[in-house]
Design a protein around this motif. Structure first.
Motif, PDB file in Angstrom:
ATOM      1  N   ARG A   1     -24.558   9.816 -20.845  1.00 21.63           N
ATOM      2  CA  ARG A   1     -23.625  10.144 -19.776  1.00 21.63           C
ATOM      3  C   ARG A   1     -23.060   8.849 -19.192  1.00 21.63           C
ATOM      4  O   ARG A   1     -23.750   7.839 -19.116  1.00 21.63           O
ATOM      5  N   PHE A   2     -21.813   8.899 -18.785  1.00 22.61           N
ATOM      6  CA  PHE A   2     -21.226   7.779 -18.065  1.00 22.61           C
ATOM      7  C   PHE A   2     -20.101   8.313 -17.191  1.00 22.61           C
ATOM      8  O   PHE A   2     -19.598   9.422 -17.399  1.00 22.61           O
ATOM      9  N   THR A   3     -19.704   7.524 -16.210  1.00 26.53           N
ATOM     10  CA  THR A   3     -18.658   7.921 -15.272  1.00 26.53           C
ATOM     11  C   THR A   3     -17.589   6.836 -15.220  1.00 26.53           C
ATOM     12  O   THR A   3     -17.911   5.651 -15.127  1.00 26.53           O
ATOM     13  N   ILE A   4     -16.321   7.261 -15.311  1.00 32.32           N
ATOM     14  CA  ILE A   4     -15.193   6.335 -15.165  1.00 32.32           C
ATOM     15  C   ILE A   4     -14.569   6.535 -13.792  1.00 32.32           C
ATOM     16  O   ILE A   4     -14.242   7.664 -13.411  1.00 32.32           O
ATOM     17  N   ILE A   5     -14.430   5.469 -13.044  1.00 34.35           N
ATOM     18  CA  ILE A   5     -13.704   5.494 -11.776  1.00 34.35           C
ATOM     19  C   ILE A   5     -12.332   4.881 -12.009  1.00 34.35           C
ATOM     20  O   ILE A   5     -12.221   3.725 -12.416  1.00 34.35           O
ATOM     21  N   GLY A   6     -11.291   5.666 -11.785  1.00 34.28           N
ATOM     22  CA  GLY A   6      -9.925   5.187 -11.957  1.00 34.28           C
ATOM     23  C   GLY A   6      -9.279   4.891 -10.620  1.00 34.28           C
ATOM     24  O   GLY A   6      -9.358   5.708  -9.697  1.00 34.28           O
ATOM     25  N   VAL A   7      -8.661   3.728 -10.501  1.00 32.90           N
ATOM     26  CA  VAL A   7      -7.954   3.337  -9.283  1.00 32.90           C
ATOM     27  C   VAL A   7      -6.534   2.921  -9.683  1.00 32.90           C
ATOM     28  O   VAL A   7      -6.364   2.045 -10.536  1.00 32.90           O
ATOM     29  N   ALA A   8      -5.542   3.553  -9.088  1.00 35.32           N
ATOM     30  CA  ALA A   8      -4.160   3.247  -9.468  1.00 35.32           C
ATOM     31  C   ALA A   8      -3.331   2.882  -8.246  1.00 35.32           C
ATOM     32  O   ALA A   8      -3.640   3.286  -7.119  1.00 35.32           O
ATOM     33  N   ASP A   9      -2.274   2.105  -8.488  1.00 33.04           N
ATOM     34  CA  ASP A   9      -1.250   1.817  -7.484  1.00 33.04           C
ATOM     35  C   ASP A   9      -1.813   1.179  -6.218  1.00 33.04           C
ATOM     36  O   ASP A   9      -1.503   1.603  -5.099  1.00 33.04           O
ATOM     37  N   ALA A  10      -2.604   0.130  -6.399  1.00 33.28           N
ATOM     38  CA  ALA A  10      -3.071  -0.624  -5.235  1.00 33.28           C
ATOM     39  C   ALA A  10      -1.908  -1.306  -4.524  1.00 33.28           C
ATOM     40  O   ALA A  10      -1.894  -1.449  -3.301  1.00 33.28           O
ATOM     41  N   HIS A  11      -0.906  -1.750  -5.309  1.00 35.93           N
ATOM     42  CA  HIS A  11       0.323  -2.341  -4.757  1.00 35.93           C
ATOM     43  C   HIS A  11       0.034  -3.479  -3.781  1.00 35.93           C
ATOM     44  O   HIS A  11       0.585  -3.542  -2.672  1.00 35.93           O
ATOM     45  N   VAL A  12      -0.823  -4.385  -4.198  1.00 38.17           N
ATOM     46  CA  VAL A  12      -1.205  -5.497  -3.328  1.00 38.17           C
ATOM     47  C   VAL A  12      -0.043  -6.487  -3.211  1.00 38.17           C
ATOM     48  O   VAL A  12       0.576  -6.877  -4.198  1.00 38.17           O
ATOM     49  N   LYS A  13       0.221  -6.882  -1.984  1.00 41.24           N
ATOM     50  CA  LYS A  13       1.297  -7.838  -1.732  1.00 41.24           C
ATOM     51  C   LYS A  13       1.040  -8.507  -0.387  1.00 41.24           C
ATOM     52  O   LYS A  13       0.611  -7.850   0.565  1.00 41.24           O
ATOM     53  N   ASP A  14       1.281  -9.804  -0.311  1.00 43.62           N
ATOM     54  CA  ASP A  14       1.114 -10.538   0.943  1.00 43.62           C
ATOM     55  C   ASP A  14       2.346 -10.328   1.820  1.00 43.62           C
ATOM     56  O   ASP A  14       3.197 -11.197   1.974  1.00 43.62           O
ATOM     57  N   ALA A  15       2.456  -9.114   2.362  1.00 45.83           N
ATOM     58  CA  ALA A  15       3.606  -8.790   3.199  1.00 45.83           C
ATOM     59  C   ALA A  15       3.229  -7.669   4.155  1.00 45.83           C
ATOM     60  O   ALA A  15       2.221  -7.008   3.985  1.00 45.83           O
ATOM     61  N   VAL A  16       4.056  -7.469   5.142  1.00 44.84           N
ATOM     62  CA  VAL A  16       3.810  -6.394   6.099  1.00 44.84           C
ATOM     63  C   VAL A  16       4.434  -5.099   5.602  1.00 44.84           C
ATOM     64  O   VAL A  16       5.284  -5.111   4.711  1.00 44.84           O
ATOM     65  N   VAL A  17       3.986  -3.970   6.154  1.00 46.92           N
ATOM     66  CA  VAL A  17       4.464  -2.657   5.735  1.00 46.92           C
ATOM     67  C   VAL A  17       5.499  -2.144   6.725  1.00 46.92           C
ATOM     68  O   VAL A  17       5.224  -2.035   7.920  1.00 46.92           O
ATOM     69  N   ASN A  18       6.680  -1.834   6.222  1.00 49.60           N
ATOM     70  CA  ASN A  18       7.731  -1.237   7.047  1.00 49.60           C
ATOM     71  C   ASN A  18       8.004  -2.049   8.327  1.00 49.60           C
ATOM     72  O   ASN A  18       8.230  -1.498   9.401  1.00 49.60           O
ATOM     73  N   GLY A  19       7.932  -3.357   8.219  1.00 48.59           N
ATOM     74  CA  GLY A  19       8.250  -4.204   9.342  1.00 48.59           C
ATOM     75  C   GLY A  19       7.179  -4.268  10.414  1.00 48.59           C
ATOM     76  O   GLY A  19       7.375  -4.893  11.460  1.00 48.59           O
ATOM     77  N   THR A  20       6.037  -3.606  10.186  1.00 46.57           N
ATOM     78  CA  THR A  20       4.965  -3.641  11.174  1.00 46.57           C
ATOM     79  C   THR A  20       4.013  -4.771  10.849  1.00 46.57           C
ATOM     80  O   THR A  20       4.152  -5.465   9.843  1.00 46.57           O
ATOM     81  N   SER A  21       3.024  -4.938  11.699  1.00 43.07           N
ATOM     82  CA  SER A  21       2.070  -6.027  11.498  1.00 43.07           C
ATOM     83  C   SER A  21       0.933  -5.647  10.562  1.00 43.07           C
ATOM     84  O   SER A  21       0.059  -6.461  10.309  1.00 43.07           O
ATOM     85  N   GLU A  22       0.939  -4.408  10.063  1.00 45.79           N
ATOM     86  CA  GLU A  22      -0.130  -3.983   9.156  1.00 45.79           C
ATOM     87  C   GLU A  22       0.066  -4.647   7.798  1.00 45.79           C
ATOM     88  O   GLU A  22       1.096  -4.455   7.145  1.00 45.79           O
ATOM     89  N   ASN A  23      -0.911  -5.396   7.366  1.00 50.75           N
ATOM     90  CA  ASN A  23      -0.809  -6.071   6.077  1.00 50.75           C
ATOM     91  C   ASN A  23      -1.333  -5.163   4.970  1.00 50.75           C
ATOM     92  O   ASN A  23      -2.356  -4.497   5.125  1.00 50.75           O
TER      93      ASN A  23
END
Length: 360
Positions: free
Chosen positions: A147-169
C-alpha cells in the motif's frame, strides 16, 4: 568508472557483447572493484561490458554494497535503454537531453538528494560532442510495499508579490498551506485510515502537479518552494519524496521556444517527462503544456503532447514488466480535455497507450 581520452581511434568493426572479438584500440572502458563492472580493452570475455563508440551517455547502477543491478530502465527524456548484467547502461542519447533519468524499480527505495529532492536524475550536457558518465546507487527495500499514498498539490502559484493590491503576500498563504499538508502527512501515518477496510496509508509520496510558480523565476522563489515541498516528514521523521510536474506558469515566458522555456524548471526541479515504480503501480509524469510564446514575457500555450513525447511514452511502457497486472498513474498539469487549445489527437494517443497496456 574511468574513461580514456575522447580523441581516440575506434575500430570500424561492430562490437558484440559476450563474444570473443579482436582487440579495440583505446576503447573507453569501465573498471572498478571486484563487485563493480569491469571492462577490458579487448572486451572479449563474457560478463564484460564494452562502451560502444557511438554511446555518449553511460554509467553504472549498483546497490548499497556495490553489486550491479541489471534490468533498470534509463532514459535521456527521449529514448530508453536498460542496464545489463554488469549494471552498465549506455546509449546514443539526444544531444538536447538535459538530464539522465532512472526509472526507480519498486524493489528499491526512492533516493533523496542533499536538498530532499528525489535523486533519480542527474544533469548532463551532451552538446558539441560531449559525453557524460553518470552513476547511480539504489538501496533495496526490505519488501515491496503493498500500500502507498500519493499526495498531490497543484497550483501553489508562489510569487514574491502582494495579492490584489493588498498587503497579503502569496508566500504567506503558501507557507500556511504547506503546514496543512504536513499535518495531513502526519495524520495519514497515525490517525487516518484510507482503505475500505480501515487499512493504513502505507508509504507516502508527494507530487507537485504544476504551477508551483506564478511567472516569477528568481532563485529566491525556487528555493522557497523546494524548502517547503522537500522538507515534509512522515511519522518516523523521514523526508517524504516529493516529485515535480511542470505547469503553464512554470514555463519561462521569456523563453523563445517550448524547449528553452523549460530550462529554469529543469535546472531547479528536474526532468519534465519521467517515470518510477511504487508497489504495483507504474507512475508516469509528463509535460502536457506546449509553450507557444516568443520570449515577449507573456505566457501563451496549447495543451497536449508532442510526437517526441508519445515516442518516449511508448518506449517507457515497453520497459515495464508485468504491466498487464499493474495499475498506471499519469500525472499532468492540465486536465486531458479539449479546453485551452488542447490537442485531442495526442491526448487520445497517450490515453490509448495506457489503456491498452495496463490493468487499471
Amino acid at each position: 568508472i574511468t574513461m580514456t581520452p575522447s580523441n581516440m581511434d575506434y575500430a570500424s568493426e561492430p562490437v558484440h557483447f559476450g563474444l570473443p572479438i579482436r582487440p579495440v584500440v583505446n576503447e573507453p572502458k569501465l573498471s572498478g572493484s571486484a563487485k563493480t563492472p569491469s571492462v577490458l580493452e579487448d572486451g572479449g570475455s563474457t560478463g564484460e561490458t564494452l562502451i560502444l563508440p557511438n554511446s555518449n551517455l553511460y554509467g553504472t547502477i549498483t546497490d548499497g554494497d556495490g553489486n550491479p543491478i541489471p534490468g533498470v530502465a534509463v532514459s535521456d527524456g527521449y529514448s530508453y535503454c536498460s542496464t545489463d548484467i554488469n549494471g552498465v547502461y549506455q546509449m546514443s542519447a539526444n544531444t538536447q537531453a538535459r538530464t539522465v533519468n532512472v526509472t526507480i524499480p519498486a524493489a528499491y527505495e526512492i533516493p533523496l538528494g542533499s536538498d530532499g529532492r528525489p535523486a533519480f536524475f542527474q544533469p548532463i550536457d551532451l552538446t558539441e560532442g560531449k559525453k557524460a558518465e553518470k552513476d547511480f546507487t539504489l538501496i533495496a527495500r526490505p519488501s515491496i510495499p503493498s500500500r502507498f499514498t500519493i499526495i498531490g498539490v497543484a497550483d501553489a502559484h508562489v510569487k514574491d508579490a502582494v495579492v490584489n493590491g493588498t498587503s497579503e503576500n502569496i508566500n504567506v498563504r503558501f507557507t500556511t498551506a504547506m503546514e496543512d499538508v504536513q499535518e495531513t502527512v502526519t495524520a495519514l501515518g497515525t490517525e487516518i485510515p484510507v482503505g475500505p477496510g480501515g487499512e493504513s496509508a502505507g508509504e507516502i509520496i508527494g507530487i507537485a502537479l504544476g504551477d508551483q510558480l506564478w511567472d516569477e523565476f528568481s532563485s529566491t522563489t525556487y528555493n522557497n518552494i523546494k524548502s517547503k515541498f522537500n522538507t515534509l516528514t512522515n511519522k518516523a521523521g523521514k523526508t517524504v519524496p516529493f516529485f515535480y510536474c511542470i505547469g503553464n506558469h512554470d514555463h519561462d515566458n521569456n523563453g523563445t521556444s517550448d524547449y528553452t522555456s523549460e530550462n529554469a524548471f529543469v535546472n531547479n526541479f528536474g526532468p519534465t517527462n519521467y517515470s518510477f515504480d511504487m508497489g504495483n503501480a507504474h507512475i508516469i509524469v509528463m509535460d502536457n503544456v506546449i509553450y507557444t510564446g516568443s520570449g515577449s514575457g507573456t505566457i501563451s500555450y496549447n495543451t497536449g503532447f508532442t510526437q517526441a513525447q508519445i515516442e518516449w511514452l511508448n518506449a517507457d511502457i515497453a520497459k515495464v514488466t508485468g504491466k498487464s497486472n499493474k495499475i498506471v498513474v499519469l500525472c499532468v498539469h492540465v486536465a486531458l480535455s479539449k479546453s485551452s487549445g488542447g490537442d485531442a489527437g495526442t491526448q487520445n494517443a497517450v490515453m490509448g497507450a495506457l489503456k491498452n497496456n495496463f490493468k487499471n
